[in-house]
Design an enzyme around this catalytic site. Sequence first.
Site, PDB file in Angstrom:
ATOM      1  N   GLU A  68      -7.300   1.869 -12.865  1.00  0.00           N
ATOM      2  CA  GLU A  68      -6.763   3.048 -12.166  1.00  0.00           C
ATOM      3  C   GLU A  68      -5.497   3.563 -12.857  1.00  0.00           C
ATOM      4  N   LYS A 114      -0.397   5.451  -5.953  1.00  0.00           N
ATOM      5  CA  LYS A 114      -1.518   5.446  -6.923  1.00  0.00           C
ATOM      6  C   LYS A 114      -2.440   6.640  -6.712  1.00  0.00           C
ATOM      7  N   GLU A 119     -25.513  14.405  -1.124  1.00  0.00           N
ATOM      8  CA  GLU A 119     -26.919  14.629  -0.743  1.00  0.00           C
ATOM      9  C   GLU A 119     -27.874  13.970  -1.723  1.00  0.00           C
ATOM     10  N   HIS A 171     -26.123  20.537   1.573  1.00  0.00           N
ATOM     11  CA  HIS A 171     -26.287  21.184   0.281  1.00  0.00           C
ATOM     12  C   HIS A 171     -25.214  22.238   0.062  1.00  0.00           C
ATOM     13  N   CYS A 189       0.828  -1.207   0.000  1.00  0.00           N
ATOM     14  CA  CYS A 189       0.000   0.000   0.000  1.00  0.00           C
ATOM     15  C   CYS A 189       0.863   1.258   0.000  1.00  0.00           C
ATOM     16  N   CYS A 235      -1.749   1.796  -2.865  1.00  0.00           N
ATOM     17  CA  CYS A 235      -2.699   2.884  -2.588  1.00  0.00           C
ATOM     18  C   CYS A 235      -2.078   4.276  -2.617  1.00  0.00           C
ATOM     19  N   TYR A 268      -9.243  -3.348 -10.767  1.00  0.00           N
ATOM     20  CA  TYR A 268      -8.818  -2.143 -10.061  1.00  0.00           C
ATOM     21  C   TYR A 268      -7.512  -1.569 -10.635  1.00  0.00           C
TER      22      TYR A 268
HETATM   23  P1  FAD Z   1       1.521  -6.113   2.038  1.00  0.00           P
HETATM   24  O1  FAD Z   1       1.169  -4.711   2.274  1.00  0.00           O
HETATM   25  O2  FAD Z   1       1.748  -6.534   0.631  1.00  0.00           O
HETATM   26  O3  FAD Z   1       2.817  -6.404   2.913  1.00  0.00           O
HETATM   27  C1  FAD Z   1       3.525  -7.610   2.855  1.00  0.00           C
HETATM   28  C2  FAD Z   1       4.980  -7.348   3.230  1.00  0.00           C
HETATM   29  O4  FAD Z   1       5.632  -8.594   3.491  1.00  0.00           O
HETATM   30  C3  FAD Z   1       5.760  -6.686   2.107  1.00  0.00           C
HETATM   31  O5  FAD Z   1       6.543  -5.630   2.610  1.00  0.00           O
HETATM   32  C4  FAD Z   1       6.654  -7.813   1.589  1.00  0.00           C
HETATM   33  O6  FAD Z   1       7.841  -7.328   1.006  1.00  0.00           O
HETATM   34  C5  FAD Z   1       6.914  -8.577   2.872  1.00  0.00           C
HETATM   35  N1  FAD Z   1       7.316  -9.982   2.685  1.00  0.00           N
HETATM   36  C6  FAD Z   1       6.854 -10.878   1.781  1.00  0.00           C
HETATM   37  N2  FAD Z   1       7.447 -12.081   1.997  1.00  0.00           N
HETATM   38  C7  FAD Z   1       8.275 -11.921   3.060  1.00  0.00           C
HETATM   39  C8  FAD Z   1       9.145 -12.794   3.781  1.00  0.00           C
HETATM   40  N3  FAD Z   1       9.265 -14.080   3.440  1.00  0.00           N
HETATM   41  N4  FAD Z   1       9.849 -12.298   4.823  1.00  0.00           N
HETATM   42  C9  FAD Z   1       9.743 -10.998   5.177  1.00  0.00           C
HETATM   43  N5  FAD Z   1       8.936 -10.125   4.537  1.00  0.00           N
HETATM   44  C10 FAD Z   1       8.211 -10.583   3.497  1.00  0.00           C
HETATM   45  N6  FAD Z   1      -6.025  -1.146  -1.155  1.00  0.00           N
HETATM   46  C11 FAD Z   1      -6.857  -0.200  -0.693  1.00  0.00           C
HETATM   47  O7  FAD Z   1      -7.505  -0.408   0.343  1.00  0.00           O
HETATM   48  N7  FAD Z   1      -7.003   1.000  -1.334  1.00  0.00           N
HETATM   49  C12 FAD Z   1      -6.315   1.291  -2.460  1.00  0.00           C
HETATM   50  O8  FAD Z   1      -6.469   2.373  -3.011  1.00  0.00           O
HETATM   51  C13 FAD Z   1      -5.432   0.311  -2.956  1.00  0.00           C
HETATM   52  N8  FAD Z   1      -4.714   0.573  -4.070  1.00  0.00           N
HETATM   53  C14 FAD Z   1      -3.846  -0.373  -4.521  1.00  0.00           C
HETATM   54  C15 FAD Z   1      -3.131  -0.093  -5.692  1.00  0.00           C
HETATM   55  C16 FAD Z   1      -2.271  -1.020  -6.209  1.00  0.00           C
HETATM   56  C17 FAD Z   1      -1.492  -0.695  -7.465  1.00  0.00           C
HETATM   57  C18 FAD Z   1      -2.102  -2.270  -5.545  1.00  0.00           C
HETATM   58  C19 FAD Z   1      -1.151  -3.287  -6.094  1.00  0.00           C
HETATM   59  C20 FAD Z   1      -2.807  -2.564  -4.396  1.00  0.00           C
HETATM   60  C21 FAD Z   1      -3.689  -1.624  -3.872  1.00  0.00           C
HETATM   61  N9  FAD Z   1      -4.442  -1.863  -2.731  1.00  0.00           N
HETATM   62  C22 FAD Z   1      -5.311  -0.918  -2.267  1.00  0.00           C
HETATM   63  C23 FAD Z   1      -4.332  -3.149  -2.009  1.00  0.00           C
HETATM   64  C24 FAD Z   1      -3.434  -3.015  -0.765  1.00  0.00           C
HETATM   65  O9  FAD Z   1      -2.209  -2.451  -1.126  1.00  0.00           O
HETATM   66  C25 FAD Z   1      -3.215  -4.396  -0.142  1.00  0.00           C
HETATM   67  O10 FAD Z   1      -4.467  -5.011   0.065  1.00  0.00           O
HETATM   68  C26 FAD Z   1      -2.475  -4.314   1.184  1.00  0.00           C
HETATM   69  O11 FAD Z   1      -1.225  -3.698   1.040  1.00  0.00           O
HETATM   70  C27 FAD Z   1      -2.285  -5.723   1.762  1.00  0.00           C
HETATM   71  O12 FAD Z   1      -1.588  -5.649   2.972  1.00  0.00           O
HETATM   72  P2  FAD Z   1      -0.820  -6.932   3.548  1.00  0.00           P
HETATM   73  O13 FAD Z   1      -0.379  -6.570   4.926  1.00  0.00           O
HETATM   74  O14 FAD Z   1      -1.639  -8.139   3.370  1.00  0.00           O
HETATM   75  O15 FAD Z   1       0.436  -7.117   2.608  1.00  0.00           O
HETATM   76  P1  NDP Z   2      -7.616  -8.660 -10.271  1.00  0.00           P
HETATM   77  O1  NDP Z   2      -7.297 -10.069  -9.984  1.00  0.00           O
HETATM   78  O2  NDP Z   2      -8.735  -8.005  -9.542  1.00  0.00           O
HETATM   79  O3  NDP Z   2      -7.917  -8.501 -11.846  1.00  0.00           O
HETATM   80  C1  NDP Z   2      -7.063  -8.995 -12.827  1.00  0.00           C
HETATM   81  C2  NDP Z   2      -7.491  -8.477 -14.195  1.00  0.00           C
HETATM   82  O4  NDP Z   2      -6.586  -8.961 -15.179  1.00  0.00           O
HETATM   83  C3  NDP Z   2      -8.875  -8.944 -14.623  1.00  0.00           C
HETATM   84  O5  NDP Z   2      -9.473  -7.931 -15.385  1.00  0.00           O
HETATM   85  C4  NDP Z   2      -8.563 -10.171 -15.496  1.00  0.00           C
HETATM   86  O6  NDP Z   2      -9.553 -10.435 -16.447  1.00  0.00           O
HETATM   87  C5  NDP Z   2      -7.287  -9.716 -16.170  1.00  0.00           C
HETATM   88  N1  NDP Z   2      -6.410 -10.815 -16.588  1.00  0.00           N
HETATM   89  C6  NDP Z   2      -5.961 -11.829 -15.824  1.00  0.00           C
HETATM   90  N2  NDP Z   2      -5.118 -12.601 -16.546  1.00  0.00           N
HETATM   91  C7  NDP Z   2      -5.039 -12.047 -17.783  1.00  0.00           C
HETATM   92  C8  NDP Z   2      -4.343 -12.391 -18.959  1.00  0.00           C
HETATM   93  N3  NDP Z   2      -3.543 -13.458 -18.997  1.00  0.00           N
HETATM   94  N4  NDP Z   2      -4.498 -11.616 -20.048  1.00  0.00           N
HETATM   95  C9  NDP Z   2      -5.321 -10.543 -20.008  1.00  0.00           C
HETATM   96  N5  NDP Z   2      -6.012 -10.149 -18.912  1.00  0.00           N
HETATM   97  C10 NDP Z   2      -5.865 -10.912 -17.815  1.00  0.00           C
HETATM   98  O7  NDP Z   2      -6.259  -7.888 -10.050  1.00  0.00           O
HETATM   99  P2  NDP Z   2      -5.785  -6.401  -9.798  1.00  0.00           P
HETATM  100  O8  NDP Z   2      -4.322  -6.517  -9.928  1.00  0.00           O
HETATM  101  O9  NDP Z   2      -6.474  -5.399 -10.636  1.00  0.00           O
HETATM  102  O10 NDP Z   2      -6.166  -6.099  -8.279  1.00  0.00           O
HETATM  103  C11 NDP Z   2      -5.719  -6.927  -7.216  1.00  0.00           C
HETATM  104  C12 NDP Z   2      -6.380  -6.516  -5.944  1.00  0.00           C
HETATM  105  O11 NDP Z   2      -5.744  -5.361  -5.414  1.00  0.00           O
HETATM  106  C13 NDP Z   2      -7.842  -6.132  -6.096  1.00  0.00           C
HETATM  107  O12 NDP Z   2      -8.684  -7.252  -5.971  1.00  0.00           O
HETATM  108  C14 NDP Z   2      -8.055  -5.133  -4.994  1.00  0.00           C
HETATM  109  O13 NDP Z   2      -8.585  -5.773  -3.859  1.00  0.00           O
HETATM  110  C15 NDP Z   2      -6.674  -4.581  -4.711  1.00  0.00           C
HETATM  111  N6  NDP Z   2      -6.638  -3.192  -5.192  1.00  0.00           N
HETATM  112  C16 NDP Z   2      -7.465  -2.266  -4.603  1.00  0.00           C
HETATM  113  C17 NDP Z   2      -7.533  -0.981  -5.070  1.00  0.00           C
HETATM  114  C18 NDP Z   2      -8.463  -0.003  -4.434  1.00  0.00           C
HETATM  115  O14 NDP Z   2      -8.933  -0.234  -3.326  1.00  0.00           O
HETATM  116  N7  NDP Z   2      -8.759   1.127  -5.074  1.00  0.00           N
HETATM  117  C19 NDP Z   2      -6.718  -0.546  -6.190  1.00  0.00           C
HETATM  118  C20 NDP Z   2      -5.881  -1.587  -6.739  1.00  0.00           C
HETATM  119  C21 NDP Z   2      -5.861  -2.850  -6.237  1.00  0.00           C
HETATM  120  P3  NDP Z   2     -10.773 -11.467 -16.207  1.00  0.00           P
HETATM  121  O15 NDP Z   2     -11.829 -10.691 -15.476  1.00  0.00           O
HETATM  122  O16 NDP Z   2     -11.141 -11.861 -17.579  1.00  0.00           O
HETATM  123  O17 NDP Z   2     -10.235 -12.606 -15.395  1.00  0.00           O
END
Ligand code: FAD
Ligand code: NDP
Length: 525
Positions: free
Chosen positions: A235, A97, A505, A500, A89, A94, A231
């Site tokens: 985004e 992004k 609203e 408002h 995140c 997050c 997502y």
């Molecule tokens: P993480 O935050 O992924 O933390 C895991 C940590 O463990 C990492 O630092 C990793 O390096 C470390 N690790 C892994 N393996 C090991 C190991 N063996 N030993 C030691 N350390 C290790 N969520 C939202 O709510 N709002 C958003 O707007 C949003 N935007 C997102 C945008 C993007 C592009 C992405 C990819 C995700 C987004 N998410 C968003 C999802 C959110 O980031 C994740 O759901 C959240 O970070 C999960 O937290 P976590 O603690 O499970 O894991």
């Molecule tokens: P998702 O697993 O939600 O979606 C993957 C997307 O990639 C789908 O549209 C899928 O299509 C497509 N896809 C998968 N494989 C292929 C392929 N081989 N070729 C072409 N298209 C493919 O993953 P995201 O990475 O978007 O998000 C992961 C999670 O991270 C989310 O579920 C969300 O919880 C979290 N997140 C939250 C955000 C927020 O809160 N604003 C922002 C970003 C991430 P199909 O539907 O056909 O399978």
Amino acid sequence: MRSLDCCNNMAAAWCRGKHRLKRFYQLSVQIPNRNYTAEKFDYDLVVIGGGSGGLACSKEAAHLGQNVAVLDFVEPSLRGTKWGLGGTCVNVGCIPKKLMHQAALLGTALKDAPKYGWRIPEPASHDWATMAEAVQNYVRSLNWGHRVQLEDRKVKYLNLRGHLVDEHTVRGVNARGKETTVTARNILIATGGRPRYPTHVPGAREFGITSDDLFWLRESPGKTLVVGASYVGLECAGFLTGIGLDATLMVRSIALRGFDQQMAGLVTDHMTSYGTRFCWNGVPKKVEKLPSGLLRVTWTDTQSGQEHQDQFNSVLWAVGRAPETGTLNLQQVGVQLNENSGKIIVSGDERTSVPNIYAIGDIAQGRPELTPTAIQAGKLLARRLTGRSNQLMNYDNVPTTVFTPLEYGCVGLSEEEAERRYGADNIEVYHAFYKPLEFTVAQRDASQCYIKVVCEREGNQRVLGLHYTGPNAGEVVQGFALGFQCGFTYAQLADTVGIHPTCAEELTKIGITKRSGLDATVTGC
Ligand code: FAD
Ligand code: NDP
């Protein structure tokens, strides 16, 4: 002395907690063939993974008196991108992004500004390097902040890649290969996930990037193909378009699977009018690097079967995320994984198949992949581990927002899911097309600004789902999520006095049902 201490209310509560904790440990660490109750561990709790969930749990547990260590280690991406403490995140999710989304929103504001009297030299241009540096510096400050917080809470931070040796032992390896072994009464796995690359697409790994790289690029990605329409894909394609880049989104099936599909359609319609190109029904076949340095992508149209090609500066894979379980040695210790997803199987109290090993956040099967759920689950787990509370995490009705150029926020069921569960005749859908006030003077098209409230049809008309496209969707939906926790009804929503003039609203004024067939366009105040 002890009984005197216990006369004091706070100390008594602490004593009760301590005795409960002791009983809990005696119960929770009865593992066949070994009696750990008598053993002394280095830590009460060792957390593997210093992201949203792991940090929240470790800080709360330490605050409640536990001796805690956190192992966090970032394996560089295929392109060599790496970052600091805080997890997905903070570093590659997050935070960067949302800041880049903000950069894009400012672009739109710049276009509105002349209508409001601002004189802005034309043409306004965007500089990626300036934005990226500012975002990256902010992220680095958060990395530092997390380290300071751990130190303040007396949580031991170990920059090690951890794996399990047995149910109470974790071994960590640092970047130079040096090993450290620690023991713990309880272990939490919160290792999250990493972006996937598509399989069977030659050139995908060599030439593509993922969200692990995008936010750390020093130079603009240029003309970009984003593959994946959930997502991350939407985004990223959205903010790239918003800062003036040529962005194409390749969708192999539908956009935003699992979300209300009417709302998903509004989001993609708006993106189209905003300038994002869509390649519907496209499945990538190969990526080649041309002598010019451009990437030539070949894809198949799944409807016509025809092949197409185009050239891009960058290809961003947004095709989902894979859980980080590979090197944890989980199965050897008896921690069961879901065969399909590879995620850890957990029960309602976040316990894995090994009673003193827990898993939260993205790594845990069936949990939303969202930061607030990981954080809340971590805090509640810490309170249960210290005997302060029995409260379990409630994963129902988690609100969320997709930060696309026109944001989409929702909580509860999609219309399709409500129909599936209750039957189309048993739900009532209230809806409205509205125009945000700020769009009026700016003469912005508001065709996709829409709200929908899905309710039970009979009785008190309990609200089942609430959906909103428009400005500040996260801010709008957050408040209504509280209503959901209280099981609010349509009548209560209609009784709520609006603020408002706002977009939120409109939800309190919503009165036209889909069933009536009446025009749902809001006219006047
Ligand atoms: P993480 O935050 O992924 O933390 C895991 C940590 O463990 C990492 O630092 C990793 O390096 C470390 N690790 C892994 N393996 C090991 C190991 N063996 N030993 C030691 N350390 C290790 N969520 C939202 O709510 N709002 C958003 O707007 C949003 N935007 C997102 C945008 C993007 C592009 C992405 C990819 C995700 C987004 N998410 C968003 C999802 C959110 O980031 C994740 O759901 C959240 O970070 C999960 O937290 P976590 O603690 O499970 O894991
Ligand atoms: P998702 O697993 O939600 O979606 C993957 C997307 O990639 C789908 O549209 C899928 O299509 C497509 N896809 C998968 N494989 C292929 C392929 N081989 N070729 C072409 N298209 C493919 O993953 P995201 O990475 O978007 O998000 C992961 C999670 O991270 C989310 O579920 C969300 O919880 C979290 N997140 C939250 C955000 C927020 O809160 N604003 C922002 C970003 C991430 P199909 O539907 O056909 O399978």
